[in-house]
Design a protein around this motif. Structure first.
Motif, short mmCIF file in Angstrom:
data_model
loop_
_atom_site.label_atom_id
_atom_site.label_comp_id
_atom_site.label_asym_id
_atom_site.label_seq_id
_atom_site.Cartn_x
_atom_site.Cartn_y
_atom_site.Cartn_z
N GLY A 59 12.94 47.54 24.77
CA GLY A 59 14.12 48.31 25.15
C GLY A 59 14.58 49.14 23.97
O GLY A 59 13.86 49.33 22.98
N ALA A 60 15.80 49.62 24.06
CA ALA A 60 16.33 50.49 23.02
C ALA A 60 16.39 49.79 21.66
O ALA A 60 16.32 50.45 20.62
N HIS A 72 14.23 54.74 27.08
CA HIS A 72 14.78 55.26 28.32
C HIS A 72 14.00 56.47 28.82
O HIS A 72 13.69 56.60 30.01
N THR A 105 16.67 50.85 32.08
CA THR A 105 16.40 50.49 30.69
C THR A 105 17.65 49.89 30.09
O THR A 105 18.76 50.39 30.30
N SER A 106 17.47 48.83 29.33
CA SER A 106 18.56 48.17 28.61
C SER A 106 18.24 48.21 27.13
O SER A 106 17.20 48.72 26.71
N TRP A 107 19.14 47.68 26.32
CA TRP A 107 18.81 47.48 24.91
C TRP A 107 17.64 46.50 24.78
O TRP A 107 16.85 46.61 23.86
N TYR A 182 21.86 47.56 18.39
CA TYR A 182 22.55 47.98 19.61
C TYR A 182 23.49 49.17 19.39
O TYR A 182 24.07 49.67 20.34
N VAL A 186 21.80 53.41 24.86
CA VAL A 186 20.43 53.37 25.38
C VAL A 186 19.88 54.76 25.66
O VAL A 186 18.70 55.03 25.42
#
Length: 451
Positions: A59-60, A72, A105-107, A182, A186
């Motif tokens: 993820g991000a 993303h 898409t998430s972190w 974080y 994202v």
């Protein structure tokens, strides 16, 4: 980004007020293919429908410095073209078969979703397997990568830069997670997204999009053994790249060291709002503490029967809404939030004073056993009733395993949350909102002269 493209099939999730929660006969099974791909099967024979999801443990949080938004953007590119599927053909096939498809898409992860009639399950596996190994990425200005890069830039303009509330939240979270992976949203920074190259995309694809970094979740009118045979035949043929080493950029989130105030004004704002962001906890890092906080926040500001709502909306009539919640579902700790909006004629300063006075009063008095029991049962029942939704369950299993959790974590949740005591619930809230804890205050207001 979250996209929903719907054909003739509609998902249905429902809750029955006052019904008795029953999880009997619910029997998820899991296994691992020889190439390392994890598989979870959740039989649900109420309708001849299946939900098929592939989750990638990227993820991000995994993006290289200066390349925000790549995870993303890559989600977008996955829908475009492969060696054996023409532009947009993936979407066309699913729609033509009356299905839904989705991606987000998430972190912490990226997930892809199809919901179709049972006979189409193998075809969905074949489609996902195709784009897992044969995605087309090139430097053609009209090609899949560069064209979708422009789409993402426009998406940011429409969904973030044009939304005052989202702009404010992005500013707050960037400060809240300052120095943590974080920190950057994202969707990414506009200038960094604009610089992402097809070479960046191909390197990302080769490193992370491999079966040993993926989780297959199938929920619906199937049996585990038939899914096993099908998955081995379709996904099991994909050779792992060997480039995934399992390391992630997750890290503990430090406590805020000072109070901060962020104000965002915009002509589009019609209803002012106020909120405070404190350090919370995550279920991954401290499961029991996160459950205790969730129960405590449910009592404090979880709905119309909560302490804050009754005091500030019903009795004092100073707010039109007030609530408390925490981001406990990420791998690393997110914020615990107190939020409220004032009635006409009440300033945000007056609202803040009233809200925090009530919070301090509740923390001093504590909770009753009856309040905590009601909150525990509500959270547990919601989790059990959610099993009526295939998509909700597919999301629950996929996200839990992608974060390093287990099937037992999901199965045990109702009992675990019911085990939270009154003392644990109030202690969790007192710790998070303690007088010596720092916070970020956020205010969303109309632009000067618009009030």
């Amino acid at each position: 980004m979250k996209r929903i493209i719907t054909g003739g099939l509609l998902a249905l999730a429902f809750m029955v007020p006052g019904a008795q929660a029953d999880d009997s006969g619910w029997a998820p099974e899991a296994f691992v293919l020889d190439n390392g791909m994890e598989v979870v099967v959740v039989p649900d024979h109420r309708a001849p429908v299946v939900t098929h999801m592939v989750w990638y443990k990227v993820g991000a949080v995994d993006e290289d410095e200066g390349k925000s938004g790549l995870a993303h953007l890559f989600e977008h590119v996955m829908f475009k073209e492969t060696e054996n599927l023409g532009p947009e053909e993936f979407t066309t096939i699913v729609q033509r078969n009356g299905g839904q498809l989705n991606a987000f898409t998430s972190w912490d992860y990226t997930a892809y979703f199809e919901r179709v009639a049972k006979p189409q399950l193998r075809r969905m596996m074949e489609l996902e397997a195709e784009r897992m190994r044969n995605l087309k990425i090139n430097d053609d200005p009209e090609g899949p990568f560069i064209s979708e890069r422009d789409v993402v830039k426009e998406e940011r303009r429409q969904r973030i830069d044009n939304n005052p509330g989202v702009i404010l939240q992005e500013q707050v979270l960037s400060e809240f997670w300052k120095g943590h992976p974080y920190e950057i949203t994202v969707i990414g920074k506009m200038d960094e997204v604009a610089r992402l190259s097809p070479e960046d995309g191909m390197a990302f694809y080769k490193k992370y999009y491999s079966p040993e970094n993926a989780i297959l979740v199938v929920v619906g009118d199937v049996e585990p053994e038939e899914v096993r045979v099908m998955a081995e035949d379709v996904y099991g043929k994909i050779e792992p790249t060997g480039t995934v080493d399992g390391t992630r950029k997750w890290a503990p989130v430090p406590l805020l060291t000072k109070n901060d105030r962020i104000v965002h004004s915009d002509p589009k704002v019609r209803q002012p709002s106020w909120s405070r962001y404190y350090n919370g906890v995550s279920q991954v890092r401290d499961r029991h503490a996160a459950f205790a906080l969730d129960v405590g926040l449910e009592v404090l500001g979880g709905g119309m029967t909560s302490r804050l709502y009754q005091a500030l909306v019903e009795d004092q009539k100073i707010a039109i809404n007030v609530n408390t919640y925490a981001w406990t579902g990420l791998h690393d700790a997110g914020p615990a939030v107190i939020a409220a909006s004032p009635v006409d004629g009440v300033t945000l300063d007056e609202l803040e004073t009233a809200v925090m006075a009530e919070v301090r009063k509740v923390l001093a008095e504590g909770f009753t056993d009856a309040e905590v029991e009601r909150a525990r049962n509500s959270l547990a029942a919601s989790a059990i009733y959610a099993r009526d939704s295939q998509s909700t369950m597919a999301n629950e299993f996929g996200s839990t395993l992608a974060l390093g959790g287990t099937i037992d974590d999901i199965l045990d949740y109702p009992d675990d949350v019911r085990a939270i005591t009154t003392e644990e619930a109030i202690a969790a809230v007192r710790q998070v909102f303690a007088e010596d804890r720092h916070y970020i205050e956020a205010e969303l207001v109309p632009a000067e002269g618009d009030q």
